[in-house]
Design a protein around this motif. Structure first.
Motif, PDB file in Angstrom:
ATOM      1  N   VAL A 142      10.278  -5.851   5.264  1.00 22.22           N
ATOM      2  CA  VAL A 142       9.209  -6.754   4.825  1.00 22.22           C
ATOM      3  C   VAL A 142       9.424  -7.051   3.343  1.00 22.22           C
ATOM      4  N   THR A 143       9.003  -8.223   2.902  1.00 26.89           N
ATOM      5  CA  THR A 143       9.082  -8.527   1.480  1.00 26.89           C
ATOM      6  C   THR A 143       7.843  -7.953   0.789  1.00 26.89           C
ATOM      7  N   LEU A 144       8.047  -7.379  -0.390  1.00 24.27           N
ATOM      8  CA  LEU A 144       6.943  -6.817  -1.175  1.00 24.27           C
ATOM      9  C   LEU A 144       7.050  -7.322  -2.610  1.00 24.27           C
ATOM     10  N   ASP A 145       5.910  -7.719  -3.155  1.00 28.51           N
ATOM     11  CA  ASP A 145       5.845  -8.197  -4.541  1.00 28.51           C
ATOM     12  C   ASP A 145       6.157  -7.046  -5.497  1.00 28.51           C
ATOM     13  N   ARG A 146       7.158  -7.248  -6.365  1.00 28.55           N
ATOM     14  CA  ARG A 146       7.530  -6.189  -7.334  1.00 28.55           C
ATOM     15  C   ARG A 146       6.598  -6.222  -8.543  1.00 28.55           C
ATOM     16  N   GLY A 147       5.796  -7.271  -8.654  1.00 32.49           N
ATOM     17  CA  GLY A 147       4.763  -7.290  -9.694  1.00 32.49           C
ATOM     18  C   GLY A 147       5.200  -7.862 -11.029  1.00 32.49           C
ATOM     19  N   ALA A 169       9.334   6.708  -8.141  1.00 33.14           N
ATOM     20  CA  ALA A 169       8.082   6.841  -7.389  1.00 33.14           C
ATOM     21  C   ALA A 169       7.652   5.489  -6.810  1.00 33.14           C
ATOM     22  N   VAL A 170       7.838   4.418  -7.596  1.00 30.32           N
ATOM     23  CA  VAL A 170       7.462   3.075  -7.123  1.00 30.32           C
ATOM     24  C   VAL A 170       8.340   2.676  -5.930  1.00 30.32           C
ATOM     25  N   ASN A 171       9.640   2.955  -6.038  1.00 30.92           N
ATOM     26  CA  ASN A 171      10.555   2.599  -4.950  1.00 30.92           C
ATOM     27  C   ASN A 171      10.174   3.329  -3.662  1.00 30.92           C
ATOM     28  N   MET A 172       9.818   4.618  -3.801  1.00 34.85           N
ATOM     29  CA  MET A 172       9.440   5.400  -2.605  1.00 34.85           C
ATOM     30  C   MET A 172       8.119   4.893  -2.032  1.00 34.85           C
ATOM     31  N   ALA A 173       7.190   4.499  -2.926  1.00 37.57           N
ATOM     32  CA  ALA A 173       5.902   3.962  -2.458  1.00 37.57           C
ATOM     33  C   ALA A 173       6.123   2.666  -1.680  1.00 37.57           C
ATOM     34  N   ALA A 174       7.089   1.862  -2.120  1.00 39.22           N
ATOM     35  CA  ALA A 174       7.374   0.593  -1.429  1.00 39.22           C
ATOM     36  C   ALA A 174       7.896   0.864  -0.017  1.00 39.22           C
ATOM     37  N   ILE A 175       8.725   1.883   0.131  1.00 35.43           N
ATOM     38  CA  ILE A 175       9.240   2.206   1.475  1.00 35.43           C
ATOM     39  C   ILE A 175       8.088   2.697   2.363  1.00 35.43           C
ATOM     40  N   ARG A 176       7.182   3.483   1.796  1.00 36.12           N
ATOM     41  CA  ARG A 176       6.016   3.928   2.597  1.00 36.12           C
ATOM     42  C   ARG A 176       5.166   2.731   3.017  1.00 36.12           C
ATOM     43  N   GLU A 177       4.997   1.767   2.091  1.00 36.97           N
ATOM     44  CA  GLU A 177       4.197   0.576   2.425  1.00 36.97           C
ATOM     45  C   GLU A 177       4.895  -0.232   3.534  1.00 36.97           C
ATOM     46  N   ALA A 178       6.231  -0.328   3.429  1.00 38.08           N
ATOM     47  CA  ALA A 178       6.987  -1.047   4.473  1.00 38.08           C
ATOM     48  C   ALA A 178       6.735  -0.383   5.831  1.00 38.08           C
ATOM     49  N   LYS A 179       6.717   0.941   5.846  1.00 40.45           N
ATOM     50  CA  LYS A 179       6.503   1.666   7.120  1.00 40.45           C
ATOM     51  C   LYS A 179       5.091   1.441   7.622  1.00 40.45           C
ATOM     52  N   ARG A 180       4.125   1.419   6.701  1.00 37.49           N
ATOM     53  CA  ARG A 180       2.741   1.130   7.119  1.00 37.49           C
ATOM     54  C   ARG A 180       2.656  -0.236   7.779  1.00 37.49           C
ATOM     55  N   ARG A 181       3.526  -1.156   7.327  1.00 36.51           N
ATOM     56  CA  ARG A 181       3.509  -2.518   7.889  1.00 36.51           C
ATOM     57  C   ARG A 181       4.402  -2.640   9.123  1.00 36.51           C
ATOM     58  N   GLY A 182       4.891  -1.507   9.612  1.00 38.35           N
ATOM     59  CA  GLY A 182       5.657  -1.513  10.865  1.00 38.35           C
ATOM     60  C   GLY A 182       7.133  -1.796  10.688  1.00 38.35           C
ATOM     61  N   ALA A 183       7.618  -1.773   9.434  1.00 35.10           N
ATOM     62  CA  ALA A 183       9.042  -2.028   9.184  1.00 35.10           C
ATOM     63  C   ALA A 183       9.719  -0.720   8.762  1.00 35.10           C
ATOM     64  N   ASP A 184      11.018  -0.817   8.466  1.00 37.90           N
ATOM     65  CA  ASP A 184      11.781   0.366   8.052  1.00 37.90           C
ATOM     66  C   ASP A 184      12.017   0.399   6.545  1.00 37.90           C
ATOM     67  N   ASP A 185      12.032  -0.788   5.944  1.00 40.87           N
ATOM     68  CA  ASP A 185      12.431  -0.858   4.539  1.00 40.87           C
ATOM     69  C   ASP A 185      11.837  -2.137   3.948  1.00 40.87           C
ATOM     70  N   ALA A 186      12.059  -2.307   2.633  1.00 41.36           N
ATOM     71  CA  ALA A 186      11.442  -3.443   1.937  1.00 41.36           C
ATOM     72  C   ALA A 186      12.490  -4.254   1.192  1.00 41.36           C
ATOM     73  N   ILE A 187      12.147  -5.516   0.936  1.00 42.65           N
ATOM     74  CA  ILE A 187      12.893  -6.318  -0.035  1.00 42.65           C
ATOM     75  C   ILE A 187      11.888  -6.679  -1.125  1.00 42.65           C
ATOM     76  N   PHE A 188      12.168  -6.266  -2.365  1.00 42.26           N
ATOM     77  CA  PHE A 188      11.292  -6.640  -3.476  1.00 42.26           C
ATOM     78  C   PHE A 188      11.509  -8.118  -3.807  1.00 42.26           C
ATOM     79  N   VAL A 189      10.406  -8.798  -4.094  1.00 38.47           N
ATOM     80  CA  VAL A 189      10.487 -10.183  -4.577  1.00 38.47           C
ATOM     81  C   VAL A 189       9.665 -10.268  -5.862  1.00 38.47           C
ATOM     82  N   THR A 190       9.977 -11.242  -6.708  1.00 36.89           N
ATOM     83  CA  THR A 190       9.203 -11.387  -7.949  1.00 36.89           C
ATOM     84  C   THR A 190       7.875 -12.069  -7.625  1.00 36.89           C
ATOM     85  N   SER A 191       6.925 -11.939  -8.542  1.00 35.95           N
ATOM     86  CA  SER A 191       5.607 -12.549  -8.328  1.00 35.95           C
ATOM     87  C   SER A 191       5.710 -14.070  -8.311  1.00 35.95           C
ATOM     88  N   ASP A 192       6.764 -14.617  -8.964  1.00 42.34           N
ATOM     89  CA  ASP A 192       6.934 -16.077  -8.932  1.00 42.34           C
ATOM     90  C   ASP A 192       7.932 -16.513  -7.853  1.00 42.34           C
TER      91      ASP A 192
END
Ligand code: PLP
Length: 295
Positions: A142-147, A169-192
């Motif tokens: 899943v894509t996640l906003d890197r902020g 810690a942020v990178n690990m939190a992103a992987i946990r969020e990806a799992k909460r969303r039913g995925a295995d991993d994340a792709i960070f994207v910029t806010s813009d």
């Protein structure tokens, strides 16, 4: 992770001309406590690291990892590492990694003990997890906003965005969020709206027959696996490209991979719930290449 070996390094000056650094190394019990409670690596995540894949006892892409360690040190105002000293430590650690199969060597350079005289440095070796299934079956991301925006690395260098710091810690939190969303991993994207990297891997997309990766413009790490794979593709006459990739362009990829030193090439099977085409044969050839001895 079952540690097999650990070596504490007394960091030498970067211009120390010695050809033998044996007396700056101290082998320690990898399962015994070893760090001072004042260590800034543990108190503040203030330090840098590298994870090097080992295949049948051979450390992969040592030079590229050493160069990135030096680059991270520069960004973080840490003393420049003596690369020959680290190379020797890697050589010793590799002798303690599994002689067959896959292992991982970690290099850690910490700012040291609070008010202490010098950085702390150590190297470990361990067996790697079995990544065979993920290389074959692939991963949903899943894509996640890197902020931050695409220009932030230039306007706020104190965020240390291009350094491989210990603050994951942020990178690990992103992987946990990806799992909460039913995925295995994340792709960070910029806010813009531009594509960056995964929390522990680089992204490669195949678009119109070209292999494209986000440009390492200070906001992401320059992956050693991506660099090596691009060199391999170019040798075969296949076009590669560094680009500023809008998040909306992810849908145009006809194949995509997360690549990193230990997991190697994991094919992406879905991005934000939209299936991505898989090229099982190409993925297998990527991993065959990545599992061959590489310097
Ligand atoms: N990007 C991030 C944030 C990483 O943590 C990693 C690897 O750990 C990578 C990219 C891929 O780098 P490499 O291919 O050198 O392992």
């Amino acid at each position: 992770m079952a540690w097999r070996f650990a070596l504490v390094i007394e960091p030498a000056a970067s211009d120390d001309p010695r050809s033998d650094f044996a007396d700056t190394f101290r082998v320690i019990d990898p399962s015994a406590p070893a760090l001072s409670v004042g260590e800034l690596s543990t108190q503040r995540g203030d330090g840098i690291f590298e994870s090097i894949g080992v295949v049948d006892g051979h450390p992969q892409e040592t030079q590229a990892h050493l160069e990135r360690l030096a680059h991270s040190a520069e960004i973080c105002d840490l003393p420049a590492p003596n690369l020959e000293q680290w190379r020797e430590a890697i050589r010793i650690a590799a002798q303690h990694a599994p002689a067959t199969g896959e292992g991982v060597i970690k290099l850690i350079l910490s700012r040291g003990v609070e008010h202490g005289p010098a950085p702390t440095a150590w190297v470990t070796a361990a067996a790697a997890a079995d990544n065979t299934a993920v290389r074959e079956r692939g991963i949903r991301v899943v894509t996640l906003d890197r902020g931050y925006g695409i220009d932030t690395p230039a306007t706020a260098p104190w965020l240390l965005l291009g350094a491989k710091t210990l603050s994951y810690a942020v990178n690990m939190a992103a992987i946990r969020e990806a799992k909460r969303r039913g995925a295995d991993d994340a792709i960070f994207v910029t806010s813009d709206g531009f594509v960056l990297e995964a929390p522990t891997a680089s992204l490669i997309l195949r678009m119109d027959g070209r292999f494209v990766t986000p440009a390492p413009n200070g906001g992401i790490l320059h992956g050693t696996t991506q660099l090596s794979l691009f060199a391999h593709l170019e040798e075969q006459g296949l076009p590669t490209e560094y680009a500023t990739i809008p998040t909306s362009a992810l849908a145009e990829a006809d194949a995509a991979w997360l690549v990193s030193s230990v997991r190697l090439a994991a094919p992406i099977t879905a991005i934000d719930g939209v299936e991505v085409g898989a090229d099982a044969e190409l993925t297998a050839s990527f991993n065959r290449y990545l599992l061959s001895p590489r310097d």
